[in-house]
Design a protein around this motif. Sequence first.
Motif, PDB file in Angstrom:
ATOM      1  N   THR A  50       0.800  -1.152  -0.062  1.00 53.82           N
ATOM      2  CA  THR A  50      -0.219   0.050  -0.211  1.00 53.82           C
ATOM      3  C   THR A  50       0.880   1.337   0.078  1.00 53.82           C
ATOM      4  O   THR A  50       0.391   2.419   0.442  1.00 53.82           O
ATOM      5  CB  THR A  50      -0.847   0.039   1.256  1.00 53.82           C
ATOM      6  OG1 THR A  50       0.011  -0.291   2.543  1.00 53.82           O
ATOM      7  CG2 THR A  50      -1.924  -1.192   1.138  1.00 53.82           C
ATOM      8  N   ASP A  51       2.232   1.160  -0.259  1.00 53.46           N
ATOM      9  CA  ASP A  51       3.067   2.269  -0.282  1.00 53.46           C
ATOM     10  C   ASP A  51       2.539   3.007  -1.691  1.00 53.46           C
ATOM     11  O   ASP A  51       2.759   2.533  -2.828  1.00 53.46           O
ATOM     12  CB  ASP A  51       4.579   1.835  -0.322  1.00 53.46           C
ATOM     13  CG  ASP A  51       5.453   3.065  -0.349  1.00 53.46           C
ATOM     14  OD1 ASP A  51       6.519   2.702  -0.061  1.00 53.46           O
ATOM     15  OD2 ASP A  51       5.241   4.087  -0.638  1.00 53.46           O
ATOM     16  N   VAL A  52       2.212   4.251  -1.424  1.00 54.83           N
ATOM     17  CA  VAL A  52       1.830   5.341  -2.604  1.00 54.83           C
ATOM     18  C   VAL A  52       2.900   6.307  -2.664  1.00 54.83           C
ATOM     19  O   VAL A  52       2.350   7.476  -3.307  1.00 54.83           O
ATOM     20  CB  VAL A  52       0.295   5.740  -2.358  1.00 54.83           C
ATOM     21  CG1 VAL A  52      -0.499   4.529  -2.412  1.00 54.83           C
ATOM     22  CG2 VAL A  52       0.039   6.395  -0.965  1.00 54.83           C
ATOM     23  N   THR A  53       4.097   6.361  -2.061  1.00 51.43           N
ATOM     24  CA  THR A  53       4.976   7.580  -2.092  1.00 51.43           C
ATOM     25  C   THR A  53       5.188   7.787  -3.742  1.00 51.43           C
ATOM     26  O   THR A  53       5.549   6.807  -4.430  1.00 51.43           O
ATOM     27  CB  THR A  53       6.249   7.289  -1.530  1.00 51.43           C
ATOM     28  OG1 THR A  53       6.072   6.875  -0.374  1.00 51.43           O
ATOM     29  CG2 THR A  53       7.076   8.542  -1.625  1.00 51.43           C
ATOM     30  N   PRO A  54       4.898   9.095  -4.205  1.00 49.22           N
ATOM     31  CA  PRO A  54       5.046   9.477  -5.787  1.00 49.22           C
ATOM     32  C   PRO A  54       6.512   9.741  -6.155  1.00 49.22           C
ATOM     33  O   PRO A  54       7.245  10.104  -5.224  1.00 49.22           O
ATOM     34  CB  PRO A  54       4.191  10.544  -5.950  1.00 49.22           C
ATOM     35  CG  PRO A  54       4.101  11.422  -4.539  1.00 49.22           C
ATOM     36  CD  PRO A  54       4.351  10.308  -3.541  1.00 49.22           C
ATOM     37  N   SER A  55       6.892   9.216  -7.339  1.00 49.06           N
ATOM     38  CA  SER A  55       8.152   9.781  -7.919  1.00 49.06           C
ATOM     39  C   SER A  55       8.070  10.298  -9.264  1.00 49.06           C
ATOM     40  O   SER A  55       9.013  10.245  -9.715  1.00 49.06           O
ATOM     41  CB  SER A  55       8.924   8.220  -7.906  1.00 49.06           C
ATOM     42  OG  SER A  55       8.261   7.361  -8.668  1.00 49.06           O
ATOM     43  N   SER A  56       6.620  10.561  -9.616  1.00 47.09           N
ATOM     44  CA  SER A  56       6.643  11.342 -10.944  1.00 47.09           C
ATOM     45  C   SER A  56       5.350  12.225 -10.925  1.00 47.09           C
ATOM     46  O   SER A  56       4.564  12.035  -9.957  1.00 47.09           O
ATOM     47  CB  SER A  56       6.399  10.164 -12.084  1.00 47.09           C
ATOM     48  OG  SER A  56       5.301   9.547 -11.899  1.00 47.09           O
ATOM     49  N   GLU A  57       5.225  13.052 -11.909  1.00 53.14           N
ATOM     50  CA  GLU A  57       4.042  13.896 -11.934  1.00 53.14           C
ATOM     51  C   GLU A  57       2.836  13.110 -12.030  1.00 53.14           C
ATOM     52  O   GLU A  57       1.826  13.363 -11.250  1.00 53.14           O
ATOM     53  CB  GLU A  57       4.173  14.753 -12.952  1.00 53.14           C
ATOM     54  CG  GLU A  57       3.127  15.684 -13.150  1.00 53.14           C
ATOM     55  CD  GLU A  57       3.249  16.956 -14.230  1.00 53.14           C
ATOM     56  OE1 GLU A  57       4.390  16.960 -14.871  1.00 53.14           O
ATOM     57  OE2 GLU A  57       2.237  17.317 -14.391  1.00 53.14           O
ATOM     58  N   ALA A  58       2.683  12.035 -12.764  1.00 51.33           N
ATOM     59  CA  ALA A  58       1.624  11.268 -12.942  1.00 51.33           C
ATOM     60  C   ALA A  58       1.228  10.533 -11.685  1.00 51.33           C
ATOM     61  O   ALA A  58      -0.023  10.470 -11.274  1.00 51.33           O
ATOM     62  CB  ALA A  58       1.606  10.243 -13.917  1.00 51.33           C
ATOM     63  N   GLU A  59       2.274  10.090 -10.978  1.00 49.21           N
ATOM     64  CA  GLU A  59       1.841   9.338  -9.637  1.00 49.21           C
ATOM     65  C   GLU A  59       1.193  10.488  -8.575  1.00 49.21           C
ATOM     66  O   GLU A  59       0.467  10.195  -7.692  1.00 49.21           O
ATOM     67  CB  GLU A  59       3.226   8.629  -8.877  1.00 49.21           C
ATOM     68  CG  GLU A  59       3.411   7.572  -9.985  1.00 49.21           C
ATOM     69  CD  GLU A  59       4.776   6.807  -9.384  1.00 49.21           C
ATOM     70  OE1 GLU A  59       5.086   7.112  -8.301  1.00 49.21           O
ATOM     71  OE2 GLU A  59       5.185   5.735  -9.781  1.00 49.21           O
ATOM     72  N   ILE A  60       1.925  11.726  -8.479  1.00 51.07           N
ATOM     73  CA  ILE A  60       1.399  12.593  -7.737  1.00 51.07           C
ATOM     74  C   ILE A  60      -0.012  13.045  -8.030  1.00 51.07           C
ATOM     75  O   ILE A  60      -0.844  13.283  -7.283  1.00 51.07           O
ATOM     76  CB  ILE A  60       2.434  13.910  -7.629  1.00 51.07           C
ATOM     77  CG1 ILE A  60       3.599  13.747  -7.142  1.00 51.07           C
ATOM     78  CG2 ILE A  60       1.640  15.166  -7.284  1.00 51.07           C
ATOM     79  CD1 ILE A  60       4.760  14.798  -7.401  1.00 51.07           C
ATOM     80  N   GLU A  61      -0.349  13.108  -9.479  1.00 56.23           N
ATOM     81  CA  GLU A  61      -1.873  13.298  -9.621  1.00 56.23           C
ATOM     82  C   GLU A  61      -2.845  12.154  -9.344  1.00 56.23           C
ATOM     83  O   GLU A  61      -3.832  12.525  -8.646  1.00 56.23           O
ATOM     84  CB  GLU A  61      -2.139  13.603 -11.235  1.00 56.23           C
ATOM     85  CG  GLU A  61      -1.559  14.665 -11.697  1.00 56.23           C
ATOM     86  CD  GLU A  61      -2.235  14.994 -13.129  1.00 56.23           C
ATOM     87  OE1 GLU A  61      -1.732  14.140 -13.988  1.00 56.23           O
ATOM     88  OE2 GLU A  61      -3.150  15.891 -13.439  1.00 56.23           O
ATOM     89  N   ARG A  62      -2.299  11.015  -9.224  1.00 55.04           N
ATOM     90  CA  ARG A  62      -3.162   9.816  -8.639  1.00 55.04           C
ATOM     91  C   ARG A  62      -2.943  10.065  -7.151  1.00 55.04           C
ATOM     92  O   ARG A  62      -3.983   9.445  -6.673  1.00 55.04           O
ATOM     93  CB  ARG A  62      -2.359   8.463  -8.990  1.00 55.04           C
ATOM     94  CG  ARG A  62      -2.589   7.498  -8.556  1.00 55.04           C
ATOM     95  CD  ARG A  62      -4.167   7.042  -8.830  1.00 55.04           C
ATOM     96  NE  ARG A  62      -4.799   5.847  -8.261  1.00 55.04           N
ATOM     97  CZ  ARG A  62      -6.018   5.372  -8.288  1.00 55.04           C
ATOM     98  NH1 ARG A  62      -7.011   6.477  -8.848  1.00 55.04           N
ATOM     99  NH2 ARG A  62      -6.523   4.409  -7.901  1.00 55.04           N
ATOM    100  N   LEU A  63      -1.870  10.399  -6.633  1.00 57.44           N
ATOM    101  CA  LEU A  63      -2.067  10.494  -4.973  1.00 57.44           C
ATOM    102  C   LEU A  63      -3.218  11.419  -4.859  1.00 57.44           C
ATOM    103  O   LEU A  63      -3.859  11.243  -3.840  1.00 57.44           O
ATOM    104  CB  LEU A  63      -0.722  11.319  -4.304  1.00 57.44           C
ATOM    105  CG  LEU A  63      -0.626  11.422  -3.069  1.00 57.44           C
ATOM    106  CD1 LEU A  63      -0.674  10.391  -2.201  1.00 57.44           C
ATOM    107  CD2 LEU A  63       0.596  12.083  -2.560  1.00 57.44           C
ATOM    108  N   GLY A  64      -3.503  12.569  -5.485  1.00 54.62           N
ATOM    109  CA  GLY A  64      -4.526  13.456  -5.170  1.00 54.62           C
ATOM    110  C   GLY A  64      -5.881  12.883  -5.348  1.00 54.62           C
ATOM    111  O   GLY A  64      -6.917  13.361  -4.828  1.00 54.62           O
ATOM    112  N   GLU A  65      -6.137  11.688  -5.942  1.00 53.72           N
ATOM    113  CA  GLU A  65      -7.404  11.200  -6.292  1.00 53.72           C
ATOM    114  C   GLU A  65      -7.672  10.059  -5.357  1.00 53.72           C
ATOM    115  O   GLU A  65      -8.915   9.571  -5.309  1.00 53.72           O
ATOM    116  CB  GLU A  65      -7.225  10.695  -7.828  1.00 53.72           C
ATOM    117  CG  GLU A  65      -7.062  11.546  -8.821  1.00 53.72           C
ATOM    118  CD  GLU A  65      -7.011  11.033 -10.293  1.00 53.72           C
ATOM    119  OE1 GLU A  65      -6.897  11.740 -11.118  1.00 53.72           O
ATOM    120  OE2 GLU A  65      -6.685   9.840 -10.377  1.00 53.72           O
ATOM    121  N   LEU A  66      -6.631   9.610  -4.641  1.00 49.99           N
ATOM    122  CA  LEU A  66      -6.714   8.270  -3.690  1.00 49.99           C
ATOM    123  C   LEU A  66      -7.783   8.827  -2.345  1.00 49.99           C
ATOM    124  O   LEU A  66      -7.757  10.036  -2.208  1.00 49.99           O
ATOM    125  CB  LEU A  66      -5.579   7.981  -3.364  1.00 49.99           C
ATOM    126  CG  LEU A  66      -4.666   7.159  -4.279  1.00 49.99           C
ATOM    127  CD1 LEU A  66      -3.422   6.968  -3.712  1.00 49.99           C
ATOM    128  CD2 LEU A  66      -5.303   6.185  -5.091  1.00 49.99           C
TER     129      LEU A  66
END
Length: 961
Positions: A50-66
């Motif tokens: 369940t580690d969701v630490t972002p490492s790219s812009e796309a993953e950061i956008e996904r973090l805001g949607e969780l």
Amino acid sequence: MKIVTLALNPLDPETWTNHEVADIREFLMQEFSEWPQTARIYEKQVSSATDVTPSSEAEIERLGELEGPFYVVVYPAEPITIIYALVAILVVAVVVMAQNQPPLPTLRNTQSQSPNNELSERSNKPRPNARIPDIFGTVRSTPDLIAVPYKIFENNEEVEYSYMCIGRGYYDIPSLEVRDDTTRVLDIAGTSVEVYSPLTSPNSGHAPQLRIGSAINTPVLNVVRSNAVNGQVLRAPNDQFLRGNNNIRFSTPNEIQTSAFDFTDKFAAGDTMTIQGAAEYDSYQTETKTISAFSAGYFRFAIPSSTLPALYQAGKECVLTGATFNQTDADGFITTTYDLSGIYQIASVALESEVITPEFGSPYTQYYCRVNLVSPATANPKWSQASGLSTSAAIRIPDGAEIYNLSGEYTVLSVSDTVITLSNPSAVNPAWGTITTTNYISPILSTTGSKWIGPFVLDKTNLSEVFANFVALNGLYKDDGKNQLRFDVVCEIELTPVNADGSPRGAAETFQATIEGSATYRSSRAVTLKANPTFEGRCKVRARRVTPSDLAFEGSVVDEVKWRDVYSVSPVSETHFGNVTTVQAVTYATAGALALKERKLNMLVTRKIPVRISGSTFSTELYATNNAAEIISFACLDKYIGNRQVAEIDFDSIYNSISEVSQYFGSYIATDFCYTFDSSNLSFEETIKSISDAIFCTAYRRGSIIKLSFEKETQDSTLLFNHRNKLPGSETRTIRFGNQDNFDGVSFQYIDPEDDAQITYYIPEDRSAVNPKEIESLGIRNKLQAYFHAWRTWNKIQFQNVITEFTATQESDLLVNNDRILVADNTRPDTQDGEIISQNVLQLSLSQSVDMSKYPEYTMFVQLIDGTTEAIPVTKGSTNKQVVLSRAPRLPLALDEDLYARTTFILVGNNEPRQNAFLVTEKEPQSNFTSVVRAVNYDARYYGNDKDFINGLINENGDSV
């Protein structure tokens, strides 16, 4: 809001803090000026999976949607410097998210959007390359412009011809509901509107579907307006005359400057300008004389002999002060007073005489010096009142040596607001070489000859006509103080055919039109010159005023004319424009306006579509309807929207569901849908979802078949999920305390059918909510429907408090959003669920041991083979793996071990507080033949206001009884 647990020291729980945040990304940026290298972010629980630490812009956008909850853990280690890229990406992600537009069709007030969907100030506008409106149900349509409107003048009134499109298909349009803004067109004198059905037009020779006013009898024209013409003044051949009043000066080497005029109103480059009275002297003399003034533009005074005084000479400036004249009646009372004081130029001086015969004594000759002035009425209009009366006035006139005199005839090089530049004036008058910058004086500037405006190129290859509009905004008349006289003005345009490079390809042709003045009215006068040249195609156009100004008239002359518009016109060959309903309108402008008022033609329209006869058979005749069943069926079959085959549509499901909606709420109004689809990016699925959402339904596919499901209060669940059809460890449950996002009310926007305005229904009705959930509905045009939607929304805000998510096996493919399902709580060890192994009469053998000692009564929910669940009271069986049903199940249970899945069950105590019934909110298929199912707790209170109309608490207008 989202829950974030921040553990800066994971070894010390006392340091852990909980936060409610709207966006975890913004929270992290506030908390960390330097991002620790050892920090990790987890969602729902702490684990590697369940580690969701972002490492790219796309993953950061996904973090805001969780959805969270989130755990931010900083493991022991030395922090490093800021990871600038990560912080920068966080910032960018937030900005991009803020700029994202909501998905269609909820977009409003965009340029490509039909004015039908705008919230206010709707007007007829062009929407080039945009989707032709698809109107369903009843809407207040503001048609789109599909041809350039053009304006002409008929009997001095401005008339606009426009051609517009309502939308695809056929419409029912009541004549009483056709309006210009809020005024019925029937009540507007002179205005005409004609509505043409599909495959007809003003060019086809067919009669219109609807006609209001007189017949228009004008074909659709292809018109292009030239922006080069925008209200330029047509100067009279002799009217370029300007008198200074100590506000014009001359500057070396070639400039005339002003502090009070706009030179561009009178003069233009290329003019031949005559300058008079541009002289200055080293001394002046002022003398007081008794003068008599005459409306012909002169004054005189007595002199002792026939010798004219040398002081008064042509070209000199004279200043009258205190020249007040009093006109009296027979009794000596003053009736009129006028003051002729001012600065004037002397045109000429003449000797006059008359023989005086006194009552006593001999006759004698009295001599007068007559001083003729240059157009004195332009400096002081009261000269029209002069009638030979006498008064004592001071006259100031030069009597010394001439310092300079710049009078002469020059060529104008250029003109701006405050500066006229002459072409080499020293060659005409050497005095220009003796000055630097003069004082402000009072010369007279004038020009003569034709004053063309243009030429401008009309770049239209199939041009066949040219329309030119000439307007006199202040009217055309002459007034001598007693009478108003009509004054006509002739205008002319010249058309010259030209090649692509601008060179002439034929002779110029001229056309004239007359603007008729009035002896009665002082309002605007105008004319449209329609020129039909012998050639076709590209040409140059220029215009001029032919009629000179009446400079000799003793009084005021109002004769300013402007060239307001020029249009290149060509015929339209098409006889119709396809399967669209179009409108031709002739609208009259307000008197005196330079431009037509904003177009706001609108009409109440109802789309006409086929209606179902039976099965998959629909009528060939079209009917006006708001019924969502007919609209969904039509949209599915329409080749431009759904393009579905009959075999792909379950018409029984659609019509039965919508009939159930009508019966459930007690009114057919609950099944209405009224909206304009105008976006070319809108998919068929989004279209059907928009319609079904408005009528409390969910559209879905079962295989390739389109069906409809009605969300309502029910005790029946479609599927049961327990540990047998959920992947182990995949389930999470989140419990929320308090209202969702702290909403304390609802503001629900819909369209009022009375005046088509956007109305907001408030809960609470006293508008006391501080943070209401704002909903902008789509397709809802009645308060009753809005009432049900608003209350359902508010009830769900209050009573939705448990969210579950799990990964389910293949039977989850049968789920539809808003389905009621049963979900065993496998996040807790004491949940009792499993499969039914065998059945002996009413005794069931179970796959799991059950404990029925905690509650006095128990109910077993079983999944039946038809996809539904059934609740049956049970008692203890012979062993802890057996129970006895209180009655036989509705269908045989699936017990064969060769089956893909046996009958599953959940056993619950009747007083057990745990939530087992849920509404599906989302289903996300996975690659391993499973689906992630997200659901929120089911509560019958969601639907607590659904029967308010049936129970007589509100009327059909949605108002309390």
